[in-house]
Design a protein around this motif. Structure first.
Motif, PDB file in Angstrom:
ATOM      1  N   ASP A 149      47.098  71.417  40.212  1.00 59.96           N
ATOM      2  CA  ASP A 149      46.809  70.002  39.996  1.00 59.96           C
ATOM      3  C   ASP A 149      47.280  69.166  41.177  1.00 59.96           C
ATOM      4  O   ASP A 149      46.560  68.286  41.662  1.00 59.96           O
ATOM      5  N   HIS A 204      39.038  67.532  38.898  1.00 62.93           N
ATOM      6  CA  HIS A 204      40.371  67.093  38.482  1.00 62.93           C
ATOM      7  C   HIS A 204      40.386  66.725  37.010  1.00 62.93           C
ATOM      8  O   HIS A 204      41.262  67.151  36.254  1.00 62.93           O
ATOM      9  N   SER A 238      43.635  67.257  33.816  1.00 61.09           N
ATOM     10  CA  SER A 238      44.885  67.058  34.552  1.00 61.09           C
ATOM     11  C   SER A 238      45.468  65.701  34.261  1.00 61.09           C
ATOM     12  O   SER A 238      44.794  64.816  33.762  1.00 61.09           O
TER      13      SER A 238
END
Length: 267
Positions: free
Chosen positions: A236, A262, A267
């Motif tokens: 991440d 992402h 995340s």
């Protein structure tokens, strides 16, 4: 001949008042009014004088500070997995753990209840909410709907030097991920995302997104193994630095792909 009480400002010689003009009595100046009201000469209106007793600071300030500290500690314990989903915790027991009375703990827990992290159990305390993967996926979807369009717009409008200023925050997420501490990473992760969204100039958007982000960081039922958790954090954090590189390079295609990945990874 009678002369007026008012004289010439230049000569000091009393001037004659025209016939038919009524005499206006002298008006009191601010200093005279203050003197009559008992205000010391030279004191600014609205300010305390030396003769007045200072107003004591309300105890609420200190109490609110303690409550805030406990709230931060509880949020950290929640993200770190020290508060187990499904378990009930009483305010007196937590107060003993933190070395404070039950009152600021109860108030902090009530704030967490408003945020949806815990629920009130009458006469017992507060139960940590049990969350599943579906809720986490829903939060990720809502965050993506809010943040992705904003980041893509900012990628076209924000000067390169402004993105470069965020480099220390992105690097901080990498160090936090390497530590393996989920609570430390959670704070640095939110700080980076909040800094990106703040470039929009929309404080309401940044606040709402930060609240959703915080909720997405609460632990799932059962939790993840520590080693696997560290690997996820490192991946991440790597996306943060890669995204920043793409934003600085003005590579919109890479930015679009990284932002999608992402949020697709919750995340």
């Amino acid at each position: 001949m009678r002369q007026s009480a008012q004289g010439s400002a230049e000569t000091g010689i009393p001037q004659r008042r025209p016939a038919g003009v009524p005499r206006v009595p002298p008006q009191p100046v601010a200093a005279d009014v203050d003197r009559e009201r008992g205000v010391a000469a030279g004191a600014t209106r609205g300010e305390h004088t030396h003769s007045e007793q200072p107003i004591p600071r309300p105890r609420l300030v200190q109490r609110a500070s303690v409550r805030g500290q406990i709230l931060d500690a509880l949020r950290t314990a929640l993200v770190a997995g020290e508060l187990t989903p499904g378990e009930v915790y009483s305010a007196p027991a937590l107060g003993e753990r933190f070395g404070v009375s039950a009152t600021p703990v109860r108030e902090a827990m009530q704030q967490l209840a408003l945020e949806g992290a815990v629920e009130v159990v009458p006469n017992r305390g507060f139960r940590v909410v049990e969350r599943g993967t579906r809720e986490l996926a829903e939060l990720a979807e809502v965050r993506a709907l809010i943040e992705v369009p904003v980041v893509l717009r900012l990628a076209r409008t924000v000067p390169v030097e402004r993105w470069a200023e965020l480099r220390p925050l992105a690097e901080a997420t990498v160090r936090a991920a390497a530590s393996g501490c989920r609570a430390t990473y959670a704070e640095s992760d939110r700080t980076f995302h909040r800094a990106v969204l703040s470039l929009s100039g929309n404080e309401q958007l940044a606040q709402i997104a930060d609240d959703l982000h915080r909720r997405a960081q609460w632990p799932l039922v059962g939790g993840a193994p520590t080693a696997r958790g560290r690997a996820e954090l490192m991946a991440d954090a790597a996306q943060h630095t890669a995204l920043l590189d793409a934003l600085i390079a003005r590579d919109l295609d890479v930015v679009r792909a990284l932002v999608g990945e992402h949020f697709g990874g919750a995340s």
